[in-house]
Design a protein around this motif. Structure first.
Motif, PDB file in Angstrom:
ATOM      1  N   ILE A   1      49.006  41.960  49.378  1.00  0.00           N
ATOM      2  CA  ILE A   1      48.834  41.204  48.136  1.00  0.00           C
ATOM      3  C   ILE A   1      47.450  40.564  48.108  1.00  0.00           C
ATOM      4  CG2 ILE A   1      49.620  39.181  46.836  1.00  0.00           C
ATOM      5  CD1 ILE A   1      52.458  39.828  47.737  1.00  0.00           C
ATOM      6  N   ARG A   2      47.028  39.971  49.233  1.00  0.00           N
ATOM      7  CA  ARG A   2      45.718  39.333  49.300  1.00  0.00           C
ATOM      8  C   ARG A   2      44.593  40.369  49.120  1.00  0.00           C
ATOM      9  NH1 ARG A   2      44.143  34.386  50.942  1.00  0.00           N
ATOM     10  NH2 ARG A   2      45.973  33.919  49.667  1.00  0.00           N
ATOM     11  N   GLU A   3      44.754  41.521  49.723  1.00  0.00           N
ATOM     12  CA  GLU A   3      43.743  42.572  49.572  1.00  0.00           C
ATOM     13  C   GLU A   3      43.597  42.974  48.105  1.00  0.00           C
ATOM     14  OE1 GLU A   3      44.901  45.785  52.113  1.00  0.00           O
ATOM     15  OE2 GLU A   3      44.290  44.748  53.955  1.00  0.00           O
ATOM     16  N   LYS A   4      44.744  43.095  47.437  1.00  0.00           N
ATOM     17  CA  LYS A   4      44.718  43.516  46.031  1.00  0.00           C
ATOM     18  C   LYS A   4      44.117  42.425  45.139  1.00  0.00           C
ATOM     19  CE  LYS A   4      47.429  45.803  42.471  1.00  0.00           C
ATOM     20  NZ  LYS A   4      46.531  46.945  42.403  1.00  0.00           N
ATOM     21  N   SER A   5      44.506  41.171  45.389  1.00  0.00           N
ATOM     22  CA  SER A   5      44.003  40.085  44.535  1.00  0.00           C
ATOM     23  C   SER A   5      42.492  39.935  44.691  1.00  0.00           C
ATOM     24  CB  SER A   5      44.720  38.770  44.850  1.00  0.00           C
ATOM     25  OG  SER A   5      44.500  38.361  46.185  1.00  0.00           O
ATOM     26  N   THR A   6      41.982  40.017  45.908  1.00  0.00           N
ATOM     27  CA  THR A   6      40.534  39.877  46.098  1.00  0.00           C
ATOM     28  C   THR A   6      39.785  41.079  45.521  1.00  0.00           C
ATOM     29  OG1 THR A   6      40.785  40.740  48.359  1.00  0.00           O
ATOM     30  CG2 THR A   6      40.676  38.368  48.099  1.00  0.00           C
ATOM     31  N   GLN A   7      40.378  42.257  45.657  1.00  0.00           N
ATOM     32  CA  GLN A   7      39.750  43.462  45.096  1.00  0.00           C
ATOM     33  C   GLN A   7      39.651  43.357  43.571  1.00  0.00           C
ATOM     34  OE1 GLN A   7      42.346  46.832  44.995  1.00  0.00           O
ATOM     35  NE2 GLN A   7      40.997  47.805  43.508  1.00  0.00           N
ATOM     36  N   LEU A   8      40.732  42.920  42.917  1.00  0.00           N
ATOM     37  CA  LEU A   8      40.729  42.824  41.454  1.00  0.00           C
ATOM     38  C   LEU A   8      39.829  41.691  40.963  1.00  0.00           C
ATOM     39  CD1 LEU A   8      44.501  43.526  40.659  1.00  0.00           C
ATOM     40  CD2 LEU A   8      42.563  44.969  40.056  1.00  0.00           C
TER      41      LEU A   8
ATOM     42  N   ILE B   1      44.378  38.836  32.919  1.00  0.00           N
ATOM     43  CA  ILE B   1      44.403  40.302  32.974  1.00  0.00           C
ATOM     44  C   ILE B   1      44.666  40.764  34.405  1.00  0.00           C
ATOM     45  CG2 ILE B   1      42.995  42.395  32.725  1.00  0.00           C
ATOM     46  CD1 ILE B   1      41.577  40.952  30.362  1.00  0.00           C
ATOM     47  N   VAL B   2      43.960  40.142  35.360  1.00  0.00           N
ATOM     48  CA  VAL B   2      44.167  40.501  36.770  1.00  0.00           C
ATOM     49  C   VAL B   2      45.605  40.211  37.187  1.00  0.00           C
ATOM     50  CG1 VAL B   2      43.540  39.917  39.145  1.00  0.00           C
ATOM     51  CG2 VAL B   2      41.753  40.274  37.442  1.00  0.00           C
TER      52      VAL B   2
ATOM     53  N   SER C   1      37.137  40.715  42.451  1.00  0.00           N
ATOM     54  CA  SER C   1      35.780  41.253  42.586  1.00  0.00           C
ATOM     55  C   SER C   1      35.448  42.156  41.402  1.00  0.00           C
ATOM     56  CB  SER C   1      35.643  42.061  43.886  1.00  0.00           C
ATOM     57  OG  SER C   1      35.792  41.233  45.007  1.00  0.00           O
ATOM     58  N   LYS C   2      36.412  42.945  41.011  1.00  0.00           N
ATOM     59  CA  LYS C   2      36.213  43.903  39.917  1.00  0.00           C
ATOM     60  C   LYS C   2      35.834  43.198  38.612  1.00  0.00           C
ATOM     61  CE  LYS C   2      38.717  47.536  37.470  1.00  0.00           C
ATOM     62  NZ  LYS C   2      39.952  48.340  37.454  1.00  0.00           N
ATOM     63  N   VAL C   3      36.445  42.036  38.361  1.00  0.00           N
ATOM     64  CA  VAL C   3      36.148  41.319  37.111  1.00  0.00           C
ATOM     65  C   VAL C   3      35.111  40.212  37.315  1.00  0.00           C
ATOM     66  CG1 VAL C   3      38.429  41.840  36.167  1.00  0.00           C
ATOM     67  CG2 VAL C   3      38.075  39.658  37.353  1.00  0.00           C
ATOM     68  N   GLY C   4      34.478  40.191  38.490  1.00  0.00           N
ATOM     69  CA  GLY C   4      33.379  39.260  38.747  1.00  0.00           C
ATOM     70  C   GLY C   4      33.810  37.817  38.954  1.00  0.00           C
ATOM     71  N   LEU C   5      35.012  37.608  39.498  1.00  0.00           N
ATOM     72  CA  LEU C   5      35.522  36.240  39.638  1.00  0.00           C
ATOM     73  C   LEU C   5      35.966  35.899  41.064  1.00  0.00           C
ATOM     74  CD1 LEU C   5      37.634  35.823  36.373  1.00  0.00           C
ATOM     75  CD2 LEU C   5      35.410  34.803  36.888  1.00  0.00           C
TER      76      LEU C   5
ATOM     77  N   LEU D   1      36.349  41.684  26.536  1.00  0.00           N
ATOM     78  CA  LEU D   1      36.356  43.040  25.984  1.00  0.00           C
ATOM     79  C   LEU D   1      35.763  44.030  26.981  1.00  0.00           C
ATOM     80  CD1 LEU D   1      35.361  42.452  22.253  1.00  0.00           C
ATOM     81  CD2 LEU D   1      37.643  42.694  23.243  1.00  0.00           C
ATOM     82  N   TYR D   2      34.762  43.596  27.747  1.00  0.00           N
ATOM     83  CA  TYR D   2      34.177  44.479  28.761  1.00  0.00           C
ATOM     84  C   TYR D   2      35.223  44.835  29.829  1.00  0.00           C
ATOM     85  CZ  TYR D   2      31.272  46.203  32.563  1.00  0.00           C
ATOM     86  OH  TYR D   2      30.752  46.980  33.577  1.00  0.00           O
ATOM     87  N   THR D   3      36.007  43.841  30.226  1.00  0.00           N
ATOM     88  CA  THR D   3      37.051  44.086  31.228  1.00  0.00           C
ATOM     89  C   THR D   3      38.100  45.065  30.691  1.00  0.00           C
ATOM     90  OG1 THR D   3      36.746  41.883  32.178  1.00  0.00           O
ATOM     91  CG2 THR D   3      38.831  42.977  32.645  1.00  0.00           C
ATOM     92  N   ILE D   4      38.489  44.901  29.421  1.00  0.00           N
ATOM     93  CA  ILE D   4      39.471  45.815  28.821  1.00  0.00           C
ATOM     94  C   ILE D   4      38.876  47.216  28.703  1.00  0.00           C
ATOM     95  CG2 ILE D   4      40.881  46.280  26.776  1.00  0.00           C
ATOM     96  CD1 ILE D   4      40.981  43.231  26.321  1.00  0.00           C
ATOM     97  N   LYS D   5      37.598  47.288  28.355  1.00  0.00           N
ATOM     98  CA  LYS D   5      36.944  48.603  28.246  1.00  0.00           C
ATOM     99  C   LYS D   5      36.911  49.302  29.599  1.00  0.00           C
ATOM    100  CE  LYS D   5      32.923  50.960  26.342  1.00  0.00           C
ATOM    101  NZ  LYS D   5      32.863  51.945  27.417  1.00  0.00           N
TER     102      LYS D   5
END
Length: 247
Positions: free
Chosen positions: A120-127, A154-155, A129-133, A183-187
């Motif tokens: 769960i921690r791996e996934k939360s940090t990965q996501l 969204i994450v 990172s993906k959205v820049g947060l 909108l960038y994240t949704i795109k």
């Protein structure tokens, strides 16, 4: 086979008919923008799909299995299996104010799914990172901007590994500059072929990202088609009027 099939869906609140005989299908990888004036039934439609509102009649199937048929709901297990395939992002974020960003992301997964805490921690940090947060992992919601809160929301939905994402006017309470972040994240999700239904007033975004448009008025789908068909060759007078007022 359609990933979502909706047939003759009807929903009323008292004497108010909010959805009147709505039928449509969603193919895997579709990005469907749902347009229409306030009160046309758009948000209620999404809430019915994910079982936040009970329908009065009609059939909804997900991945080929009905979870409600002719207004009769199947077992709780079947309904849950269907709705767990969907994640929903709301207009007002709905984050827990007393929890950090990480806990907002991880707590629901721990409650609903028996998943290893390390995974769960791996996934939360990965996501994040993906959205820049990722740098906001230990922040609380009141320390975030509106756009940051919505990206966290969204994450949080993505943490459940949904096959389908539902967005209910995800940018309507945000400032125009902040709207771009969301909108960038949704795109990004659209580029990754995530199946999505998006209730939105962002016409430019719908033109750019959607593969299909549903135009609703008075609880009905008046017109559906590709962005080119709807925006450049609308057939219904209500669609033309709506677009003239929106563009």
């Amino acid at each position: 086979m359609s990933i979502i099939e909706v047939s003759h869906l009807k929903k009323s609140f008292g004497s108010l008919n909010v959805l009147k005989d709505v039928s449509f299908s969603v193919e895997k990888g579709d990005v469907i923008a749902i347009l229409g004036s306030s009160g046309s039934g758009k948000s209620t439609l999404l809430r019915c799909l994910i079982d936040l509102e009970k329908i009065d009649n009609g059939t909804i199937s997900v991945d080929g299995e009905d979870f409600v048929k002719d207004g009769v709901y199947k077992s709780n297990k079947i309904v849950k299996n269907a709705t767990m395939k969907m994640g929903m992002v709301f207009q007002h974020f709905n984050l827990f104010p007393h929890m950090t960003v990480l806990k907002n992301l991880e707590k629901p997964v721990k409650i609903v799914k028996n998943t290893n805490a390390k995974l769960i921690r791996e996934k939360s940090t990965q996501l994040l990172s993906k959205v820049g947060l990722l740098n906001k992992a230990d922040a609380y919601p009141d320390q975030l901007s509106g756009g940051q809160k919505q990206r966290v929301a969204i994450v949080r939905a993505l943490m459940m590994n949904p096959e389908i994402m539902l967005f209910d006017e995800p940018t309507s309470s945000l400032d125009p500059e902040i709207t771009k972040e969301v909108l960038y994240t949704i795109k990004q999700l659209a580029d990754e072929k995530m199946t999505m239904l998006i209730v939105t007033h962002e016409i430019g975004f719908a033109k750019e990202v959607a593969s299909k448009i549903l135009f609703m008025a008075n609880g009905e789908i008046l017109e559906s088609g590709t962005p080119d068909e709807i925006f450049n060759h609308p057939k219904h007078e209500r669609t033309k009027l709506f677009l003239n007022n929106s563009l």
